[in-house]
Design a protein around this motif. Structure first.
Motif, PDB file in Angstrom:
ATOM      1  N   PHE A 107       0.861  -1.187   0.000  1.00 13.26           N
ATOM      2  CA  PHE A 107       0.000   0.000   0.000  1.00 13.26           C
ATOM      3  C   PHE A 107       0.891   1.228   0.000  1.00 13.26           C
ATOM      4  CE2 PHE A 107      -2.716   3.252   1.826  1.00 13.26           C
ATOM      5  CZ  PHE A 107      -4.009   2.923   1.430  1.00 13.26           C
ATOM      6  N   ASP A 108       0.540   2.236  -0.782  1.00 13.38           N
ATOM      7  CA  ASP A 108       1.311   3.484  -0.814  1.00 13.38           C
ATOM      8  C   ASP A 108       0.338   4.634  -1.054  1.00 13.38           C
ATOM      9  OD1 ASP A 108       2.905   5.729  -1.620  1.00 13.38           O
ATOM     10  OD2 ASP A 108       4.555   4.363  -2.055  1.00 13.38           O
ATOM     11  N   VAL A 109      -0.058   5.291   0.017  1.00  9.01           N
ATOM     12  CA  VAL A 109      -1.088   6.323  -0.092  1.00  9.01           C
ATOM     13  C   VAL A 109      -0.610   7.512  -0.907  1.00  9.01           C
ATOM     14  CG1 VAL A 109      -0.467   7.497   2.078  1.00  9.01           C
ATOM     15  CG2 VAL A 109      -2.808   7.646   1.208  1.00  9.01           C
ATOM     16  N   GLN A 110       0.685   7.831  -0.829  1.00  6.96           N
ATOM     17  CA  GLN A 110       1.217   8.970  -1.566  1.00  6.96           C
ATOM     18  C   GLN A 110       1.040   8.792  -3.070  1.00  6.96           C
ATOM     19  OE1 GLN A 110       5.311   9.812  -0.670  1.00  6.96           O
ATOM     20  NE2 GLN A 110       5.475  11.452  -2.175  1.00  6.96           N
ATOM     21  N   ARG A 111       1.174   7.568  -3.547  1.00  5.47           N
ATOM     22  CA  ARG A 111       1.038   7.273  -4.980  1.00  5.47           C
ATOM     23  C   ARG A 111      -0.356   6.755  -5.324  1.00  5.47           C
ATOM     24  NH1 ARG A 111       5.867   6.685  -3.042  1.00  5.47           N
ATOM     25  NH2 ARG A 111       7.633   7.578  -4.204  1.00  5.47           N
ATOM     26  N   ARG A 112      -1.253   6.790  -4.374  1.00  5.95           N
ATOM     27  CA  ARG A 112      -2.620   6.312  -4.536  1.00  5.95           C
ATOM     28  C   ARG A 112      -2.641   4.857  -5.008  1.00  5.95           C
ATOM     29  NH1 ARG A 112      -7.259   9.307  -6.842  1.00  5.95           N
ATOM     30  NH2 ARG A 112      -8.192   8.732  -4.854  1.00  5.95           N
ATOM     31  N   PHE A 113      -1.704   4.092  -4.470  1.00  5.79           N
ATOM     32  CA  PHE A 113      -1.662   2.660  -4.744  1.00  5.79           C
ATOM     33  C   PHE A 113      -2.363   1.981  -3.577  1.00  5.79           C
ATOM     34  CE2 PHE A 113       0.216  -1.605  -4.777  1.00  5.79           C
ATOM     35  CZ  PHE A 113       0.068  -1.941  -6.112  1.00  5.79           C
ATOM     36  N   PHE A 114      -3.647   1.635  -3.793  1.00  5.81           N
ATOM     37  CA  PHE A 114      -4.466   1.131  -2.709  1.00  5.81           C
ATOM     38  C   PHE A 114      -4.390  -0.384  -2.590  1.00  5.81           C
ATOM     39  CE2 PHE A 114      -6.301   5.302  -3.680  1.00  5.81           C
ATOM     40  CZ  PHE A 114      -6.218   5.875  -2.423  1.00  5.81           C
ATOM     41  N   GLY A 115      -3.249  -0.865  -2.897  1.00  2.00           N
ATOM     42  CA  GLY A 115      -2.742  -2.095  -2.451  1.00  2.00           C
ATOM     43  C   GLY A 115      -3.275  -3.417  -2.934  1.00  2.00           C
ATOM     44  N   GLY A 116      -2.597  -4.429  -2.453  1.00  2.00           N
ATOM     45  CA  GLY A 116      -2.993  -5.789  -2.727  1.00  2.00           C
ATOM     46  C   GLY A 116      -4.126  -6.197  -1.805  1.00  2.00           C
ATOM     47  N   ASN A 117      -4.825  -7.241  -2.189  1.00  2.00           N
ATOM     48  CA  ASN A 117      -5.948  -7.726  -1.395  1.00  2.00           C
ATOM     49  C   ASN A 117      -5.910  -9.249  -1.426  1.00  2.00           C
ATOM     50  OD1 ASN A 117      -8.667  -8.371  -0.448  1.00  2.00           O
ATOM     51  ND2 ASN A 117      -9.087  -6.208  -0.778  1.00  2.00           N
ATOM     52  N   ALA A 118      -5.856  -9.875  -0.261  1.00  2.00           N
ATOM     53  CA  ALA A 118      -5.733 -11.329  -0.196  1.00  2.00           C
ATOM     54  C   ALA A 118      -7.024 -12.039  -0.570  1.00  2.00           C
ATOM     55  CB  ALA A 118      -5.309 -11.746   1.206  1.00  2.00           C
ATOM     56  N   ILE A 119      -8.150 -11.327  -0.561  1.00  2.00           N
ATOM     57  CA  ILE A 119      -9.439 -11.928  -0.890  1.00  2.00           C
ATOM     58  C   ILE A 119      -9.657 -11.830  -2.397  1.00  2.00           C
ATOM     59  CG2 ILE A 119     -11.931 -11.788  -0.547  1.00  2.00           C
ATOM     60  CD1 ILE A 119     -11.320 -10.462   2.170  1.00  2.00           C
ATOM     61  N   VAL A 120      -9.935 -12.943  -3.033  1.00  2.00           N
ATOM     62  CA  VAL A 120     -10.173 -12.942  -4.478  1.00  2.00           C
ATOM     63  C   VAL A 120     -11.366 -12.041  -4.796  1.00  2.00           C
ATOM     64  CG1 VAL A 120     -10.836 -14.339  -6.466  1.00  2.00           C
ATOM     65  CG2 VAL A 120      -9.206 -15.241  -4.788  1.00  2.00           C
ATOM     66  N   GLY A 121     -11.150 -11.039  -5.624  1.00  2.00           N
ATOM     67  CA  GLY A 121     -12.206 -10.094  -5.966  1.00  2.00           C
ATOM     68  C   GLY A 121     -12.455  -9.049  -4.906  1.00  2.00           C
TER      69      GLY A 121
END
Length: 336
Positions: A107-121
Motif C-alpha cells: 500500500f502506498d497512499v502517496q502514490r494512490r496505490f491502494f494495495g494488494g488484497n488477499a481476498i479474491v475479488g
C-alpha cells in the motif's frame, strides 16, 4: 509487434526497463524466500509484466490503483520505490507499510496505490468506492482495478460492475486472464471464456488484448482510459496473459504441463520486446546490457537497504491499528 501507439526508441527502452525491473525483483524475491528472509505467501508476477507496465503507462499522476495479491509488478510499475518495496517484503519498518503488509498487502497512499488484497475479488468494491469518491471530489481522476479471471465468478465482481455502469463511475476494470484461477482452468469454471464479453451484460464497453505485448496493452489501455476519463463511464479491459511460475511457492502445478508453460515462455513479453527493438534498430545489445546493469545495481541497493532495515519494536505493536494511534506524518503518506 503492434505499433499502433506511437512509441519512439526512448519509450520502447523505457518499457523494457520497467518490465525488467519487475522480472529481476521477483527473481531475487525467490532467492530471499528460499533463504527464509521473506516469510508467508509469495505470489509471483513473472510472465505478466506487460500488463502492469502497459496499463500504468496510460494512467496519470493522481489516478488510483487497486491491485491483487500478485501485486509486486503493479506496485513497481506504479512508482513504489524498489527499496521500500523490498523492505516491505522482508517485514522491515522501512517498508512502504512499515513491514506490516508484506508481499500480499502493499500500500502506498502517496502514490494512490491502494494495495494488494488477499481476498479474491476483494479489491473490486473498494475500487468502486474510490472511483465514487473521485467522481465527486477529484474530477478527472480515474481508478484502475486489477483482478484475475477467477474473480469474475465472485458476487462482488457482478455487484461492482453493475453499480459502476449505473453510476458511470470513472473505473477501469483490468482483468489479468492468466487462464488459471489458482489451479482451475478457465474453461472448466466459465461458461463464457471470452472474459471481456461479460461486460455486455452491464452495457459496458470492453476490449481483449494480447497481454504478452507491452505496446499492445498500452495502446488498449490508452483507449480505455480516454473513454473513462471523458466521463462516459467504466471500461472493461481483458489482458490475455500467463504466469510462468506457480500460483504461489506452495503450488505443485499438477494442473498444467511443462509443454504448455514453455509454449507461453516462447512468447515472453521481455524477450519479444527485446528482439523487436534489436531487429528494428530501436536498441543495441550494448544499450540493453546497460539497462540490465542499471537494474541490477538498483536491485542490489534495494536488497542491501532491506536487509539493513529494522524490525518494529514490540512496544509499537498497537500503533497504526486504529486511526487515533496513527501519527500525522503516516496519514500523509510518509512511512517513516
Amino acid at each position: 509487434m503492434n505499433t499502433r501507439l506511437h512509441a519512439d526508441r526512448a519509450h520502447l527502452q523505457h518499457l523494457y526497463r520497467a518490465m525488467l525491473r519487475i522480472r529481476r525483483f521477483e527473481a531475487r524475491c525467490v532467492e530471499l524466500y528460499q533463504d527464509r528472509k521473506i516469510r508467508g505467501f509469495l505470489h509471483l508476477y513473472d510472465g505478466e509484466e506487460a500488463v502492469a507496465v502497459g496499463v500504468m503507462e496510460a494512467l496519470q499522476a493522481g489516478d488510483a490503483v487497486v491491485a491483487t495479491y500478485r501485486e509486486h509488478g503493479q506496485a513497481l510499475a506504479c512508482g513504489v520505490p524498489m527499496d521500500r518495496l523490498m523492505a516491505e517484503m522482508l517485514g522491515k519498518a522501512e517498508g512502504c507499510c512499515r513491514g506490516r503488509g508484506g508481499s500480499m498487502h502493499v500500500f502506498d497512499v502517496q502514490r494512490r496505490f491502494f494495495g494488494g488484497n488477499a481476498i479474491v475479488g476483494g479489491g473490486l468494491p473498494v475500487a468502486a468506492g474510490i472511483a465514487l469518491a473521485d467522481q465527486r471530489l477529484r474530477p478527472g481522476a480515474i481508478t484502475a482495478c486489477f483482478f484475475g479471471e477467477g474473480a469474475v465468478t465472485e458476487g462482488a465482481f457482478h455487484e461492482t460492475m453493475n453499480l459502476a455502469s449505473i453510476w458511470k463511475l470513472p473505473l477501469l476494470f483490468v482483468c489479468e486472464n492468466n487462464l488459471y484461477a489458482m489451479g482451475m482452468p478457465v474453461a472448466d469454471a466459465e461458461a463464457q471464456t471470452a472474459i471481456h464479453r461479460k461486460a455486455e451484460a452491464y452495457r459496458m464497453p470492453s476490449e481483449s488484448v494480447d497481454g504478452m505485448e507491452a505496446i499492445a496493452v498500452e495502446a488498449a489501455a490508452a483507449r480505455a482510459v480516454e473513454h473513462v476519463r471523458s466521463g462516459q463511464g467504466p471500461f472493461f479491459l481483458e489482458c490475455r496473459t500467463y504466469r510462468f511460475r506457480a500460483h504461489s511457492m506452495f503450488d505443485a502445478q499438477g494442473y498444467r504441463t511443462r509443454e504448455e508453460v514453455q509454449a507461453w515462455k516462447d512468447r515472453d513479453p521481455l524477450e519479444r520486446l527485446r528482439r523487436w527493438m534489436l531487429d528494428n534498430h530501436q536498441a543495441t545489445e550494448t544499450q540493453l546490457a546497460e539497462i540490465g546493469n542499471a537494474v541490477e545495481q538498483e536491485l542490489a541497493a534495494a536488497v542491501a537497504f532491506a536487509e539493513a532495515g529494522t524490525l518494529e519494536p514490540v512496544a509499537d505493536l498497537e500503533r497504526y491499528v486504529l486511526m487515533d494511534t496513527v501519527p500525522q506524518d503516516a496519514r500523509e503518506g510518509n512511512p517513516a
